[in-house]
Design a protein around this motif. Structure first.
Motif, PDB file in Angstrom:
ATOM      1  N   LEU A 237     -78.937 -37.283  -3.661  1.00  0.00           N
ATOM      2  CA  LEU A 237     -77.532 -37.626  -4.453  1.00  0.00           C
ATOM      3  C   LEU A 237     -77.712 -39.084  -5.262  1.00  0.00           C
ATOM      4  N   MET A 240     -79.627 -38.425  -8.324  1.00  0.00           N
ATOM      5  CA  MET A 240     -78.894 -37.652  -9.418  1.00  0.00           C
ATOM      6  C   MET A 240     -78.045 -38.653 -10.010  1.00  0.00           C
ATOM      7  N   HIS A 241     -77.082 -39.435  -9.204  1.00  0.00           N
ATOM      8  CA  HIS A 241     -76.146 -39.944  -9.867  1.00  0.00           C
ATOM      9  C   HIS A 241     -76.746 -41.369 -10.884  1.00  0.00           C
ATOM     10  N   THR A 243     -79.319 -41.207 -12.603  1.00  0.00           N
ATOM     11  CA  THR A 243     -80.034 -40.660 -13.708  1.00  0.00           C
ATOM     12  C   THR A 243     -78.709 -40.658 -14.842  1.00  0.00           C
ATOM     13  N   ASP A 245     -76.326 -38.313 -15.468  1.00  0.00           N
ATOM     14  CA  ASP A 245     -76.275 -37.084 -15.898  1.00  0.00           C
ATOM     15  C   ASP A 245     -74.903 -36.239 -15.062  1.00  0.00           C
ATOM     16  N   TYR A 246     -74.793 -37.023 -13.844  1.00  0.00           N
ATOM     17  CA  TYR A 246     -73.588 -36.210 -13.076  1.00  0.00           C
ATOM     18  C   TYR A 246     -72.591 -37.328 -12.763  1.00  0.00           C
ATOM     19  N   THR A 247     -71.113 -36.500 -12.809  1.00  0.00           N
ATOM     20  CA  THR A 247     -70.015 -37.237 -12.535  1.00  0.00           C
ATOM     21  C   THR A 247     -69.913 -37.156 -11.258  1.00  0.00           C
ATOM     22  N   GLU A 250     -68.977 -33.566  -9.975  1.00  0.00           N
ATOM     23  CA  GLU A 250     -70.069 -32.845 -10.009  1.00  0.00           C
ATOM     24  C   GLU A 250     -70.994 -32.966  -8.810  1.00  0.00           C
ATOM     25  N   LEU A 251     -71.016 -34.043  -8.369  1.00  0.00           N
ATOM     26  CA  LEU A 251     -71.673 -34.440  -6.996  1.00  0.00           C
ATOM     27  C   LEU A 251     -71.094 -34.020  -5.870  1.00  0.00           C
ATOM     28  N   GLU A 253     -69.075 -31.292  -5.818  1.00  0.00           N
ATOM     29  CA  GLU A 253     -69.250 -29.877  -5.819  1.00  0.00           C
ATOM     30  C   GLU A 253     -70.675 -29.530  -5.418  1.00  0.00           C
ATOM     31  N   VAL A 254     -71.576 -30.081  -5.785  1.00  0.00           N
ATOM     32  CA  VAL A 254     -72.946 -29.898  -5.640  1.00  0.00           C
ATOM     33  C   VAL A 254     -73.231 -29.991  -4.056  1.00  0.00           C
TER      34      VAL A 254
END
Length: 281
Positions: A237, A240-241, A243, A245-247, A250-251, A253-254
């Motif tokens: 997590l 991904m944050h 990078t 590319d993810y709000t 979105e995190l 939800e993933v």
């Protein structure tokens, strides 16, 4: 509590030691069935002996001795005996002091012989007078909760030997308790006495709960609330944050977690320095 489980009696012994007989009886009443009912009756009839155990090991030995001979519990007792570690007391013959068939329960207040007892009008409380519990011959009145059978605090007329309590009376309304001793009658408000009883039971429950939690921690069975994400998921997590590319939405939800959990993970990874996470968007 699964009464059919071979280890059920081990669980009963542990809970007896931590929380006392009333808590175990409540569990057995909820479980129901012939085995649970037989165990509940046997424990109630031996309560005055089990309550005097000074260690959990002593309690386990007393359980084996007192439950041996109850037909419904034969397999459970044998399984419990096999599980009990180390040396312990074993009876080669049936105990000679087994309770009479009609006996339902024995109450033990540890203040000496019970000289007198009476029921409250509603049947919810039992009042007993003891013969004395110390060298100055003080005796006392004790309340018993007839729904849980927990012993409550004691009340007396003071340390003077002339204040020996001879009798007590409950009116039909149950509002008062009158005790008679050497020319004096003391009138006590039952509501006040029951309030003391409730506080006493609450303190006892807290103490037993703390003891149980300490035992569970020492055995590694109480580890607190577990994190919603594993260490690997938390690292992913944070990566991904980082990078960009993810709000946060979105995190959420993933990983199927709430917003607060996302922020906690990011704050934790910032502190530990595992990633170069930026301020959440």
């Amino acid at each position: 509590m699964l009464i059919s489980d071979p280890s059920a009696l081990a669980e009963v012994a542990a809970k007896l030691w931590r929380n006392g007989l009333p808590a175990v009886e409540e569990d057995l009443a909820r479980a129901g069935g012939p085995v649970a009912d037989a165990l509940r009756r046997a424990l109630a009839r031996a309560a005055h002996l089990l309550s005097r155990a000074e260690s959990e090991r002593e309690l386990r030995d007393a359980l084996i001795l007192r439950l041996t001979g109850v037909p419904e519990l034969a397999s459970m007792v044998e399984a419990f005996r096999a599980m009990s570690p180390g040396p312990g007391l074993r009876s080669r013959w049936p105990m000679s002091d087994q309770p009479a068939p009609g006996l339902a329960r024995v109450l033990d207040g540890r203040e000496g012989d019970a000289r007198w007892c009476a029921w409250s009008p509603d049947g919810h409380w039992l009042v007993s007078i003891s013969s004395g519990f110390s060298s100055d011959r003080r005796n006392a009145v004790r309340l018993w909760n007839a729904r849980t059978w927990r012993p409550g605090p004691t009340f007396d007329h003071g340390a003077d030997g002339s204040n020996w309590i001879y009798d007590c009376v409950l009116p039909s309304s149950g509002e008062w308790l009158a005790t008679y001793a050497a020319g004096t009658v003391w009138i006590r408000d039952m509501d006040s006495m029951l309030a003391v009883f409730a506080e006493f039971e609450a303190d006892l429950l807290k103490m037993r709960t703390r003891e149980g939690m300490a035992i569970a921690r020492s055995r590694g069975k109480l580890k607190g609330r577990q994190p919603k994400l594993t260490a690997r998921q938390q690292a992913e997590l944070a990566r991904m944050h980082a990078t960009g590319d993810y709000t946060i939405a979105e995190l959420m939800e993933v990983f199927s977690i709430g917003r607060a959990t996302v922020y906690r993970v990011l704050d934790r990874t910032k502190t530990t320095g595992t990633t170069g996470a930026e301020t959440p968007r």
